[in-house]
Scaffold this active site. Structure first.
Site, PDB file in Angstrom:
ATOM      1  CE  LYS A 170      -3.802  -2.483   2.140  1.00 13.56           C
ATOM      2  NZ  LYS A 170      -4.527  -2.875   3.347  1.00 13.56           N
ATOM      3  CG  ASP A 206      -9.841   0.236   4.938  1.00  7.41           C
ATOM      4  OD1 ASP A 206      -9.561  -0.026   3.755  1.00  7.41           O
ATOM      5  OD2 ASP A 206      -9.043   0.078   5.882  1.00  7.41           O
ATOM      6  CD  GLN A 222      -3.291  -4.347   6.535  1.00  6.38           C
ATOM      7  OE1 GLN A 222      -3.259  -3.390   5.767  1.00  6.38           O
ATOM      8  NE2 GLN A 222      -3.926  -5.466   6.220  1.00  6.38           N
TER       9      GLN A 222
END
Ligand code: NDP
Length: 286
Positions: free
Chosen positions: A48, A115, A92
Site C-alpha cells: 500500500k 476503508d 491494517q
C-alpha cells in the site's frame, strides 16, 4: 476465456488518479497504522505504501509495537484526524488480539475513513445515500465493469463468504446493479446447487482451491478474492493460490481473475481512489 488481469486494470486506474490529481492540483494524503509484526499484514502495508509513492500521494506510516494498547493507537488516530494533510486513515487488519478494533474504527473521522468501515459510512452505503464502499468489493466491481459485453442485469450472482469487508458489501454492490444475489457461507447447505446455477461467482472464503471446474457452469464469470497458501510437501515450499482451482475452471469460464495478480492489485488501487475521493470531498467541504 477473458483473463481479468487486476495488475493491468490497476495500472490504468493509477493513470486516471494521477490525471485527476493534476486537474485539481491536489495531493491526497494517506496514513497507515500497523500494530505488531504479522508477516502478511507487513507485506500488505508495504504494498500500500509503495502504491501511494508511485502515484505521488503524501503518506505517513506508523508501525506500532505489538505491546501497544488500544489507547496508544487511539492517540495516533486522534492526531491524524486533526492533520489537514491526511485525507485517509487505514488501520491494517487484523491487529493483535488485545486491540479493540471496533473502538479504533469508530474513532476514525468518518470523512477520513478510507476503508469505509465506520458505521456512519456503512449506513450511508447500505441505504443508498453514498456509493463510497469498502476497497475490495469496489475493486471487484471495477474488474467486472472491464469485461467486454458484460451485463449484471438479471444475472444470478453467488458470493461465497459473508465478511463485513468483502461478502456483505459485495452483495449490496451487485444488488444495486440488478443481479440476483445469493450470499453463501460455511453453514450453507447444498453449495453445489448454488454453484451450478451461478452466472457470476465471487469466492471469498480463504479455503484454498475449493471451487473446481466440475462445480461451475459453462460461461461463468468468476472472481477469486481468496489469498491462500498451500504447502508442497515434497519441496516444503508454499505457493500462493486462490479459492478457485484456476486450471480446472479457466476453460469453462467466460472471464476469470487469477491469483496472484487479480483482486489483490485492485484492492490496493481502490484504496488510492478512495483516498482521492476523500481528498476531493475535503476541498468541496472547505
Ligand atoms: P473471513 O475469514 O472474514 O470470512 C470468510 C468467509 O468464508 C466466512 O463468511 C465463512 O463462513 C466463509 N467460508 C469459510 N469456509 C467456507 C466453506 N467451506 N464454504 C463456504 N463458505 C466458507 O475472510 P475475509 O472475507 O476477510 O477474506 C476472505 C478471503 O479473501 C481470504 O483468503 C483473504 O485473505 C482474502 N482477501 C483478499 C483480499 C484481496 O485484496 N485480494 C482482501 C480481503 C480478503 P462463516 O461466516 O460461516 O464462518
Amino acid at each position: 476465456m477473458y483473463l481479468l488481469e487486476g495488475k493491468i486494470i490497476a495500472q490504468q486506474e493509477k493513470k486516471n488518479i494521477v490525471d485527476t490529481m493534476r486537474d485539481y492540483g491536489i495531493t491526497p494524503g494517506l496514513a497507515t497504522i500497523l500494530v505488531g509484526d504479522n508477516p502478511a499484514s507487513n507485506v500488505y502495508v508495504k504494498a500500500k505504501i509503495k502504491a501511494c509513492e508511485e502515484v505521488g500521494f503524501y503518506g505517513e506510516h506508523y508501525n506500532l509495537d505489538y505491546s501497544s494498547t488500544t489507547e496508544d493507537v487511539l492517540a495516533v488516530i486522534t492526531s491524524l484526524n486533526k492533520n489537514p494533510e491526511i485525507h485517509g486513515i487505514l488501520v491494517q487488519s487484523p491487529p493483535p488480539p488485545h486491540i479493540d478494533m471496533v473502538r479504533l474504527v469508530n474513532a476514525i473521522d468518518p470523512l477520513k475513513d478510507v476503508d469505509c468501515f465506520h458505521p456512519l459510512n456503512l449506513g450511508k452505503f447500505f441505504s443508498g445515500q453514498s456509493d463510497f464502499a469498502p476497497c475490495t468489493p469496489t475493486g471487484v466491481i471495477t474488474m467486472l465493469d472491464s469485461i467486454p459485453n458484460f451485463s449484471y442485469e438479471g444475472k444470478s450472482a453467488l458470493i461465497i463468504g459473508r465478511s463485513n469487508i468483502v461478502g456483505k458489501p459485495m452483495a449490496i454492490l451487485l444488488t444495486n446493479r440488478h443481479a440476483t444475489v445469493s450470499l453463501a457461507h460455511s453453514r450453507t447447505k447444498n453449495l453445489d446447487i448454488y454453484l451450478q446455477k451461478a452466472d457470476i461467482i465471487i469466492a471469498a472464503t480463504g479455503q484454498a482451491e475449493m471451487i473446481k471446474g466440475d462445480m461451475v457452469k459453462e460461461g461463468v464469470v468468476i472472481i477469486d478474492v481468496g489469498i491462500d497458501r498451500v504447502l508442497n510437501p515434497i519441496t516444503n515450499k508454499s505457493r500462493l493460490v486462490g479459492d478457485v482451482e484456476f486450471e480446472s475452471v479457466k476453460d469453462k469460464a467466460y472471464a476469470i481473475s487469477p491469483v496472484p495478480g487479480g483482486v489483490g492489485p485492485m484492492t490496493i488501487v481502490t484504496l488510492l481512489s478512495n483516498t482521492l475521493k476523500l481528498a476531493l470531498q475535503s476541498i468541496s467541504l472547505k
